[in-house]
Structures are given as structure tokens and as C-alpha cells.
Motif scaffolding. Structure first.
Motif, mmCIF file in Angstrom:
data_model
loop_
_atom_site.group_PDB
_atom_site.id
_atom_site.type_symbol
_atom_site.label_atom_id
_atom_site.label_comp_id
_atom_site.label_asym_id
_atom_site.label_seq_id
_atom_site.Cartn_x
_atom_site.Cartn_y
_atom_site.Cartn_z
ATOM 1 N N ASN A 181 0.841 -1.214 0.000
ATOM 2 C CA ASN A 181 0.000 0.000 0.000
ATOM 3 C C ASN A 181 0.871 1.256 0.000
ATOM 4 N N ASN A 203 0.954 -0.188 -8.243
ATOM 5 C CA ASN A 203 -0.354 0.407 -8.550
ATOM 6 C C ASN A 203 -1.520 -0.525 -8.249
ATOM 7 N N LYS A 256 -5.727 0.709 -4.988
ATOM 8 C CA LYS A 256 -4.887 -0.342 -5.588
ATOM 9 C C LYS A 256 -5.637 -1.675 -5.677
ATOM 10 N N THR A 271 -5.531 -2.648 -13.685
ATOM 11 C CA THR A 271 -4.198 -2.221 -13.231
ATOM 12 C C THR A 271 -3.798 -0.926 -13.932
ATOM 13 N N GLN A 306 -3.858 6.954 -10.082
ATOM 14 C CA GLN A 306 -2.887 7.335 -9.053
ATOM 15 C C GLN A 306 -1.960 8.444 -9.557
#
Ligand code: NAP
Length: 301
Positions: free
Chosen positions: A87, A93, A118, A278, A285
Motif C-alpha cells: 500500500n 499500482n 490499488k 491495473t 494514481q
């Protein structure tokens, strides 16, 4: 056998993966390298095969993969430590915890420990809640793959009556939420339903996610129904082991307008959507990290 009715999950997954590969290349040009961490506890042979395939697909797509193979006797605290490290790692990611877990591990607690940003499996309660509210969140891979196949087979799903057989957290419930989002009328049946078959007979779309080999035959299906068979069941067929779905394919085929085979239907879509999630996670992110003025101007999704 008519092949025009077959929904080819292998070909669809290849198309999704080609797009993912292109998206990864675009992200890399922008300095973002998507990375997926896969955690496997124990020696379950089927899980080992699944993890190997996920790592392989990730590498093919250009996604960096990190593999964490932990012993069967790994404690809950040790697993939570590994998840916490991942994390906190900005280079990771996506985090996937391969299920099932050994009996001494509390699955819900472990899944809940994964940072929802994630959570590429879409199992964290924040993503589950977001899906049911119609927010743009990471959604479970198998139902997302089914939606892709359905949209290809049916086009607009609005107004169609969909019956989902099964109510698991992994398939049935998120499937129902996605169908609802696509403006279907949705019925969910399960082991306590007294009228599963008669409800199914009314369906334009049937999603079978039961885990019972060939439970659903032609007598369950309205003529012209579209059938997505999620089931993967290993059976002994005259001394030979083989995979079949929850739908009796040979019986259903003349009755339906389209159907997924097993294998080669939903299965390949699950991994393809794991890769897609993903890439989505990596992009989101990166966007969150960068300031408004230098926002990543990628219109991948
Ligand atoms: P699960 O957690 O065992 O859930 C099965 C569901 O089916 C439950 O909701 C159960 O009802 C319901 N059910 C059982 N017997 C029934 C019956 N006779 N009539 C109506 N509903 C019945 O299984 P799952 O994880 O959802 O998986 C379902 C199948 O999909 C399995 O074969 C699994 O291997 C396969 N699968 C495939 C993929 C893929 O990538 N293709 C991914 C995930 C799962 P209750 O809730 O009342 O018990």
C-alpha cells in the motif's frame, strides 16, 4: 454446430489486452510504469496456475509484476504487513490477493486491508459501495468481462431482463449491479430461490454463476436468450477430466441467440480485465499525484 452463436471470449480478451498494451505504452511515454503485485499464500495447485497466467499476461502487456509467494503457515499479521508495505509503495499500482486463502486467514479483513485505489479485484467495501452507487470505481474483473461480452453480443442492454443465477460477492452481486447500471431489469436467483427456473425462462440475458456442472439446460431458457456461462467445473467424462460450465452447452445451443463456451468464454476475460484495472489504477494514481496544471492528458478510458 453453429459457430455464429458462439461468443468468443478468447478473441475478445485478446482485443482488450491489445488495447491495454497500447495504453501501457502511452503511460510509459508519460513516465508512468504500471505495476501489479500478486500475493499467493500456500500451495493450492489451481491458484498457482492462475497466478502464473496473471504474471504472464502482465508481462505481455508491459505491466511490471511483483510476485509474493508466502507459505501456508503465514499468519494474518504477516499478511497484513505485506499488504501495508505494498500500500505504501508508490511504485505498486495494483495489489491482487489470490483467493482462496488458507482457513486460518480472515479473508474479509485481508481484502479490506488493501488500499481501495490499488484494489484491482474491486473487492474492497469502498469499491463495492461505489459500484452500487454507480460511481466510477475499480470493479470486479469477471463481471466486467461479462459486461464487455454482453455489449458486443447485444449492443444496448437498456430495458432487457437479465437473470443472474448466483449471488456471490465475487460474481453474482457485482454482476447484478453492473447490469442495473446498464439499465437492465435485474433478477438475482440463488440456492434458496423456489422459482429459479421459471424466472430464468423470462430472461433476455442469463448469467450463470453457480458452480454446478450443466445445471441449466434448454428448458430454463427463453428462445433467443443470450447466455453468459461463468461456471468453471471440472468433471470426469468417461475417465477423462474436463472443464464444463454451469450451462449444458449442447442442450442450450439450439435455444439461444448467443452463448459463451467453457472453456474459452468468460475465463480469458477475467485476466484481461485485471490488466485493464491495473492500468486504470496506475492512471488514476498518477493523476491524483500530479497537480491540476500538469494533469495527465490521457483519454484512455
Ligand atoms: P459461489 O461463491 O459458490 O456462489 C455460488 C452461488 O450459486 C451462490 O450464490 C449460491 O446460492 C448459488 N447456487 C447454488 N446452487 C444453486 C442452485 N441450484 N440454483 C440457483 N443458485 C444456486 O461461487 P462463485 O465464486 O460465484 O463462482 C460461481 C462459478 O463461477 C464457479 O464455477 C466458479 O469456478 C466460476 N468462476 C469463474 C470465473 C471465471 O473467471 N470464469 C471467476 C469466478 C468464478 P447461495 O448464496 O444461496 O448459497
Amino acid at each position: 454446430m453453429s459457430t455464429t452463436k458462439l461468443i468468443d471470449g478468447k478473441a475478445a480478451a485478446a482485443r482488450v489486452l491489445t488495447q491495454v498494451k497500447e495504453d501501457v505504452a502511452t503511460l510509459k511515454r508519460d513516465g508512468i510504469e504500471p505495476a501489479l503485485a500478486v500475493i499467493l499464500l500456500g500451495e493450492d495447485p489451481a491458484s498457482q496456475v492462475y497466478v502464473r497466467n496473471k504474471i504472464l499476461r502482465a508481462e505481455e502487456a508491459g505491466i511490471r509484476s511483483l510476485e509474493y509467494r508466502l507459505g501456508t503457515d503465514t499468519s494474518q499479521a504477516q499478511l497484513l504487513n505485506v499488504i501495508a508495505e505494498l500500500n505504501a509503495d508508490p511504485g505498486v499500482n495494483g495489489i491482487l490477493l489470490q483467493l482462496p486463502l488458507p482457513a486460518h486467514i480472515e479473508e474479509a479483513r485481508a481484502l479490506q486491508a488493501i488500499d481501495p485505489r490499488k484494489d484491482v479485484d474491486g473487492f474492497h467495501s469502498e469499491n463495492v459501495g461505489g459500484l452500487s452507487q454507480g460511481r466510477d470505481v475499480l470493479t470486479p474483473c469477471t463481471p466486467s468481462g461479462c459486461m464487455y461480452l454482453l455489449r458486443e453480443a447485444c449492443g444496448d442492454l437498456s430495458g432487457k431482463h437479465a437473470v443472474v443465477i448466483g449471488r456471490s460477492n465475487i460474481v453474482g452481486k457485482p454482476m447484478a449491479a453492473l447490469l442495473l447500471q446498464a439499465h437492465c431489469s435485474v433478477t438475482v436467483v440463488h440456492s434458496r430461490s423456489t422459482d429459479a427456473k421459471s424466472l430464468c425462462q423470462l430472461a433476455d440475458i442469463v448469467i450463470a454463476a453457480v458452480g454446478k456442472p450443466r445445471l441449466i439446460d434448454a428448458s430454463w431458457l427463453k428462445p433467443g436468450a443470450v447466455v453468459i456461462d461463468v461456471g468453471i467445473n471440472r468433471i470426469d467424462d468417461q475417465g477423462r477430466s474436463r472443464l464444463v460450465g454451469d450451462v449444458d452447452f449442447d442442450s442450450a445451443l439450439p435455444q439461444v441467440s448467443a452463448i459463451t463456451p467453457v472453456p474459452g468464454g468468460v475465463g480469458p476475460m477475467t485476466i484481461a480485465f485485471l490488466m485493464k484495472n491495473t492500468v486504470t489504477a496506475a492512471l488514476q494514481q498518477a493523476q491524483a499525484q500530479r497537480s491540476q496544471s500538469e494533469a495527465v492528458c490521457l483519454s484512455i478510458y
